[in-house]
Motif scaffolding. Structure first.
Motif, short mmCIF file in Angstrom:
data_model
loop_
_atom_site.label_atom_id
_atom_site.label_comp_id
_atom_site.label_asym_id
_atom_site.label_seq_id
_atom_site.Cartn_x
_atom_site.Cartn_y
_atom_site.Cartn_z
N VAL A 230 0.86 -1.19 0.00
CA VAL A 230 0.00 0.00 0.00
C VAL A 230 0.89 1.24 0.00
N PRO A 231 0.97 1.97 -1.11
CA PRO A 231 1.80 3.18 -1.14
C PRO A 231 1.20 4.29 -0.30
N TYR A 232 1.97 4.82 0.62
CA TYR A 232 1.55 5.98 1.41
C TYR A 232 1.98 7.22 0.64
N LEU A 233 1.35 7.40 -0.52
CA LEU A 233 1.69 8.46 -1.46
C LEU A 233 0.41 9.13 -1.93
N LEU A 234 0.50 10.41 -2.22
CA LEU A 234 -0.69 11.13 -2.66
C LEU A 234 -1.05 10.82 -4.10
N PHE A 235 -0.07 10.95 -5.01
CA PHE A 235 -0.38 10.88 -6.43
C PHE A 235 0.52 9.88 -7.14
N ALA A 236 0.04 9.39 -8.28
CA ALA A 236 0.82 8.48 -9.11
C ALA A 236 1.98 9.23 -9.76
N GLY A 237 2.96 8.46 -10.18
CA GLY A 237 4.12 9.07 -10.82
C GLY A 237 5.35 8.20 -10.64
N GLY A 238 6.50 8.82 -10.75
CA GLY A 238 7.76 8.08 -10.68
C GLY A 238 7.97 7.39 -9.35
N MET A 239 7.53 8.00 -8.25
CA MET A 239 7.70 7.38 -6.94
C MET A 239 6.92 6.08 -6.84
N LEU A 240 5.69 6.09 -7.38
CA LEU A 240 4.88 4.87 -7.38
C LEU A 240 5.53 3.79 -8.24
N GLU A 241 6.07 4.17 -9.37
CA GLU A 241 6.71 3.19 -10.24
C GLU A 241 7.94 2.57 -9.58
N ARG A 242 8.62 3.36 -8.73
CA ARG A 242 9.75 2.79 -7.99
C ARG A 242 9.27 1.75 -6.98
N VAL A 243 8.13 2.02 -6.36
CA VAL A 243 7.55 1.03 -5.45
C VAL A 243 7.26 -0.25 -6.22
N TRP A 244 6.61 -0.12 -7.37
CA TRP A 244 6.28 -1.29 -8.20
C TRP A 244 7.54 -2.02 -8.63
N ALA A 245 8.56 -1.27 -9.04
CA ALA A 245 9.78 -1.90 -9.53
C ALA A 245 10.47 -2.70 -8.42
N GLN A 246 10.49 -2.16 -7.20
CA GLN A 246 11.11 -2.90 -6.10
C GLN A 246 10.32 -4.14 -5.75
N ALA A 247 8.99 -4.04 -5.77
CA ALA A 247 8.15 -5.20 -5.50
C ALA A 247 8.30 -6.24 -6.61
N LEU A 248 8.40 -5.78 -7.84
CA LEU A 248 8.58 -6.68 -8.98
C LEU A 248 9.89 -7.44 -8.87
N ALA A 249 10.96 -6.73 -8.53
CA ALA A 249 12.27 -7.36 -8.42
C ALA A 249 12.28 -8.41 -7.31
N TYR A 250 11.66 -8.09 -6.18
CA TYR A 250 11.61 -9.06 -5.08
C TYR A 250 10.74 -10.26 -5.48
#
Length: 287
Positions: A230-250
């Motif tokens: 669950v991203p504790y982030l306001l809006f979509a963007g590069g920060m969200l994609e970094r969350v996805w990328a780290q989850a994807l790699a794991y």
């Protein structure tokens, strides 16, 4: 006429984030237009419109007192008052009142719960179409995409909430107090909205540990069969994609663990309600 509301963002060069920030400013402008209050938005750095330009525009329209509200889920450092001090030097007649940051307002926690439940509902097949949203790589960018696979559905169809863990992911900061606040939000979120789940762990996108992989690993060691990020982030963007990328790699190294991602809070009426309340609160403090 009420003083204008100036929303202040940290700043991002990400077009998706800037677009959603702009849509949210427009939403508030439409909401507060009925009360005669102007609304503007500006960034401290790295993006346009810059804070200095937004302030200059408000002053040019005859506003010399405003409510400045950091559009942030966590406390902002000294850069916020420092930036406003610079604007007061540029515009000696300018006066401003500060609004409190947004989180962890109970309505913000409720929005996080909505995003969590949306992800959990899709996973359990309670919503049509009953398609799990699995992590995969789309081109060069990590995204969440619907996967039409009976194998995936069979593998993860019977995971109970008590076998599901949650990782709440904040941005990460060099400010220890700001990081501690995210840990506090995780605990509040677990006790108020996610107590049926195994646990709510805390992770950060960058700067400070644990990262997303560290949060996922802790959940795996606790015995979770499914983890919802669950991203504790306001809006979509590069920060969200970094969350996805780290989850994807794991997830690539742990195919037995069902890892899913919820959406960000996003531009919505409930978030606008919180901001408007912060604005009204600041106005009440004006002598």
């Amino acid at each position: 006429m009420k003083p204008p509301l100036l929303l202040i963002g940290q700043g991002s060069q990400d077009d998706a984030y800037a677009a959603e920030f702009g849509r949210f400013v427009h939403r508030l402008r439409c909401r507060l237009d009925q009360t005669g209050a102007d609304v503007s938005g500006g960034y401290l750095e790295r993006a346009t419109p810059r804070l200095s330009d937004s302030v200059a525009s408000l002053v040019a329209r005859g506003h010399h007192r405003l409510v400045a509200l950091p559009l942030s889920l966590s406390r902002m450092g000294e850069e916020f008052p420092a930036a406003m001090a610079v604007e007061q030097q540029r515009h000696p007649t300018l006066m401003y009142d500060s609004g409190r940051p947004l989180g962890p307002d109970p309505r913000v926690l409720s929005l996080l719960a909505e995003r969590l439940n949306e992800a959990a509902t899709e996973l359990s097949g309670l919503r049509e179409p009953a398609r799990p949203r699995a992590l995969e790589l789309a081109g060069a960018r990590p995204r969440l995409r619907a996967v039409d696979s009976s194998l995936v559905e069979d593998l993860y169809a019977h995971v109970e909430p008590g076998e599901t863990a949650v990782v709440l992911v904040g941005e990460g900061s060099t400010d220890a107090t700001a990081n501690a606040e995210v840990h506090r939000v995780s605990r509040l979120f677990w006790e108020t909205h996610a107590y049926d789940f195994m646990t709510v762990e805390t992770a950060f996108v960058s700067v400070t540990p644990p990262g997303v992989p560290g949060g996922l690993e802790r959940c795996r060691r606790l015995g979770a069969k499914r983890v919802i990020v669950v991203p504790y982030l306001l809006f979509a963007g590069g920060m969200l994609e970094r969350v996805w990328a780290q989850a994807l790699a794991y997830g690539a190294g742990h195919p037995d663990l069902d890892i899913r991602c919820a959406e960000v809070i996003g531009d919505c009426e409930s978030l606008a309600d919180v901001v408007i309340d912060r604005y009204e609160e600041a106005l009440q403090l004006v002598p």
